[in-house]
Design an enzyme around this catalytic site. Structure first.
Site, PDB file in Angstrom:
ATOM      1  N   THR A 102      -0.660 -18.862 -18.105  1.00 55.00           N
ATOM      2  CA  THR A 102      -0.498 -20.014 -17.463  1.00 55.00           C
ATOM      3  C   THR A 102      -1.221 -21.290 -18.403  1.00 55.00           C
ATOM      4  O   THR A 102      -2.325 -21.140 -18.791  1.00 55.00           O
ATOM      5  CB  THR A 102      -1.047 -20.309 -16.076  1.00 55.00           C
ATOM      6  OG1 THR A 102      -0.215 -19.191 -15.441  1.00 55.00           O
ATOM      7  CG2 THR A 102      -0.583 -21.522 -15.403  1.00 55.00           C
ATOM      8  N   ARG A 119      10.210 -12.858  -9.101  1.00 55.82           N
ATOM      9  CA  ARG A 119       8.863 -13.321  -8.658  1.00 55.82           C
ATOM     10  C   ARG A 119       8.725 -14.538  -9.051  1.00 55.82           C
ATOM     11  O   ARG A 119       8.715 -15.130 -10.291  1.00 55.82           O
ATOM     12  CB  ARG A 119       7.957 -12.136  -8.612  1.00 55.82           C
ATOM     13  CG  ARG A 119       6.606 -12.589  -8.419  1.00 55.82           C
ATOM     14  CD  ARG A 119       5.785 -13.499  -9.555  1.00 55.82           C
ATOM     15  NE  ARG A 119       4.337 -13.641  -9.019  1.00 55.82           N
ATOM     16  CZ  ARG A 119       3.710 -14.436  -9.779  1.00 55.82           C
ATOM     17  NH1 ARG A 119       3.862 -15.143 -10.762  1.00 55.82           N
ATOM     18  NH2 ARG A 119       2.331 -14.442  -9.334  1.00 55.82           N
ATOM     19  N   GLY A 164      -4.261 -18.640 -12.483  1.00 52.39           N
ATOM     20  CA  GLY A 164      -4.607 -17.375 -12.101  1.00 52.39           C
ATOM     21  C   GLY A 164      -3.699 -16.676 -11.000  1.00 52.39           C
ATOM     22  O   GLY A 164      -2.523 -16.573 -11.479  1.00 52.39           O
TER      23      GLY A 164
END
Lengths: 166, 140
Positions: B1, B29, B53
């Site tokens: 990310t 997902r 995270g």
């Protein structure tokens, strides 16, 4: 007001051989976004520029360099939000887009919706002239190796990506 | 990310976050990133947050909005981030990192994972780090 821009390149456990690549990437993105702020551009312009650079950098898990799903494909998510108006745009499970953050911004600016997903996001991208790219251009050797390693029985992909508590 | 937050010269704040998600995730997902209040939040009255995270943990505590809630109560960006990350660890054992700005130009880069690559540019200086407690500086 002193402008400021802060970027991150992901939390977790960065292998030693990729540490300097990661640090150089976030420094470059911060410099580029901050340069826009110094020239009078908006906070939104600056964060989209910084994240676009990070998406284009294969050292990071977004855009080019994204981790792979269980089938070895790339599905990406992105979000932008403007603090002036609370306007927001997002895409989820989007495929074959080089810069999902720019598509998220277009969702914010050109639709009445907050989030477009999967094939709907792809159709929107085509409608607003965002080109599709071959999925292979988003997949790095490093991402493919991690995907293969975590197909083994007993592997723990979440711990592999996130590491342990700092 | 990856992600970014900023305050411009007019005091407007913004955030952006982008991700490939979790390694070997199920097809379909979706984690925190595209969800307002989880994968980012920006409000000129409070500040802006971009997290990274474990997405499922971030969503369970709406991490970005939680940090701004603590800032609304008077905490600094750094203290609010630490408190929210501690809450997330206590409640759902989640690991994450965040970059945060307030509308006056205060900023923070905090994480409870082992590492997070981050950089901040302000007032002629570039701060950056990767491990716990690191804050190197370079001239811009």
């Amino acid at each position: 007001m002193l402008p400021v821009l802060v970027v991150h390149g992901g939390a977790g456990n960065v292998p030693r051989q990729r540490a300097e690549l990661s640090c150089a990437g976030v420094r470059e993105a911060a410099r580029a976004g901050y340069a826009l702020l110094q020239s009078g551009r908006s906070a939104m312009d600056a964060v989209v520029e910084a994240v676009t650079l990070l998406e284009n950098n294969p050292a990071f898990n977004a855009g080019c360099g994204s981790v792979l799903n269980e089938h070895g494909g790339v599905e990406m998510d992105a979000l932008v939000m403007d603090g002036r108006t609370l306007a927001s745009g997002a895409v989820s499970a989007v495929r074959r887009i080089a810069n999902p953050v720019q598509l998220a911004r277009l969702v914010m600016e050109k639709t009445q919706h907050l989030c477009l997903t999967a094939e709907g996001a792809s159709k929107f991208a085509r409608a607003v002239g965002v080109p599709e790219v071959p999925e292979e251009t988003l997949i790095t050797d490093y991402a493919r190796k991690r995907w293969q390693r975590n197909l083994q029985p007993g592997s723990n992909p979440v711990e592999c990506q996130m590491g342990k508590m700092g | 990310t990856v992600g970014a937050v900023a305050v411009d010269s007019e005091g407007n704040v913004a955030c952006a976050t982008s991700t490939g998600g979790m390694l070997n995730k199920m097809e379909g997902r979706v984690g925190d990133t595209p969800c307002v209040g989880c994968g980012g939040y920006a409000d000129n009255l409070l500040g802006a947050v971009s997290p990274t995270g474990h997405g499922e943990a971030i969503m369970k505590v709406t991490l970005s909005r939680l940090i701004l809630f603590y800032m609304e109560q008077g905490k600094t960006a750094a203290d609010a981030s630490d408190q929210a990350l501690a809450y997330m660890w206590e409640r759902v054992q989640g690991l994450a990192g965040v970059v945060v700005v307030d509308p006056r130009g205060g900023w923070a880069a905090r994480f409870n994972s082992l590492q997070m690559a981050w950089a901040a540019a302000q007032n002629g200086q570039l701060h950056y780090g990767l491990g716990k407690g690191e804050d190197f500086t370079l001239p811009l």
